[in-house]
Design an enzyme around this catalytic site. Structure first.
Site, PDB file in Angstrom:
ATOM      1  N   ASP A  76      73.142   3.489  74.994  1.00  0.00           N
ATOM      2  CA  ASP A  76      73.435   2.088  75.303  1.00  0.00           C
ATOM      3  C   ASP A  76      74.887   1.776  74.975  1.00  0.00           C
ATOM      4  OD1 ASP A  76      72.719  -0.499  76.215  1.00  0.00           O
ATOM      5  OD2 ASP A  76      72.357  -1.197  74.174  1.00  0.00           O
ATOM      6  N   ASP A  92      75.249   0.431  66.624  1.00  0.00           N
ATOM      7  CA  ASP A  92      73.989   0.165  67.335  1.00  0.00           C
ATOM      8  C   ASP A  92      73.385   1.440  67.919  1.00  0.00           C
ATOM      9  OD1 ASP A  92      74.290  -2.471  66.707  1.00  0.00           O
ATOM     10  OD2 ASP A  92      75.058  -3.078  68.663  1.00  0.00           O
TER      11      ASP A  92
END
Length: 287
Positions: A168, A192
């Site tokens: 991502d 993340d």
């Protein structure tokens, strides 16, 4: 500020002294700036599965290892215990990825502790010691864009050589940190990682790596248009598949597929798009 309930447990355990402020609230988690002794760190509180908006989790969790066969069976059945185990595995995936990537030399926040669904880790800072901005909040000269793009392509390669694909990666989960005595050296830090996948064990890894690299190309291409004509994604993956990729492998940014080769990434995108459209249609029909 008053400690949120999820952080109060860490205060009681002596892992956190005080909660300074909320730093951000995203699709996956809420992040707070905290004090631990003389150090300022951040605490990431993962949202429960029914309170987050991240989609297609099944693609990311494919072939992830779990502690034991009982958990694996429960997760497959979707029982209450299985959902709890799946949630715990999702949360701990970021911790595992951070340690794995830090050991491989990838610039990621240093993890310190993971307790009761809260990840304590390094607070990445800017030249003034404040929380570092995300790339999407920064404008770059063409030279800066090319330099940071090259650095991040190197990080993608380093991650892949460690067996990890971010899954991502974009300008929204890369911070621009500073170092040096005068804070003049700027460098990107990747954050993340709960959706990080095993490059060899996940059938979607190629598609995800292609998308990660395309996101970098498109973002930095706004500042340095020549980058839009590069093709690092397929070049990196083809070298990886051939066993020819290491952190020092020279890259050209160009790729010519072999005659008659199938563009697997495009095929997978078409399949995913069709699946999403069918899911949306079913949802409309159920309303």
């Amino acid at each position: 500020m008053k400690a949120p309930p999820r952080l109060q447990t860490l205060v009681d355990e002596g892992l956190i002294d005080t909660v300074v402020r909320q730093l951000m609230s995203g699709k996956e988690a809420m992040v707070y700036v905290v004090r631990c002794g003389d150090e300022t760190r951040c605490a990431k509180i993962y949202k429960e599965a029914n309170n987050r908006s991240f989609r297609q989790a099944v693609d990311y969790t494919e072939n992830r290892k779990v502690k034991n066969s009982r958990q694996a069976r429960a997760m497959a059945k979707g029982s209450k215990f299985g959902r709890q185990a799946q949630e715990a595995a999702w949360q701990s995936a970021e911790v595992d990825a951070l340690y794995r990537l830090a050991a491989a030399g990838v610039r990621v926040p240093q993890p310190y502790n993971f307790f009761d669904g809260v990840l304590l880790m390094e607070l990445v800072t800017d030249a003034d010691g404040d929380a570092a901005p995300r790339l999407n909040d920064v404008a770059f000269t063409p030279e800066q864009a090319k330099a940071h793009h090259a650095t991040l392509i190197g990080e993608v390669v380093r991650m892949l050589c460690a067996g990890v694909v971010h899954g991502d990666l974009s300008e929204f989960n890369i911070l621009l940190a500073h170092s040096g005595e005068d804070g003049s050296e700027a460098f990107p830090v990747i954050i993340d990682l709960p959706q990080a996948v095993d490059a060899a064990g996940n059938n979607h890894a190629q598609r995800m790596l292609m998308r990660d690299v395309a996101n970098l190309r498109d973002f930095f291409g706004q500042f340095a248009p020549a980058l839009k004509r590069t093709a690092y994604g397929p070049e990196i993956w083809s070298l990886y598949q051939a066993g020819l990729l290491d952190i020092d492998t020279p890259l050209t940014g160009q790729y010519t597929p072999a005659p008659g080769a199938v563009d697997l990434a495009s095929v997978m995108r078409e399949i995913d798009d069709a699946r999403d459209e069918d899911a949306a249609r079913r949802e409309r029909m159920a309303q």
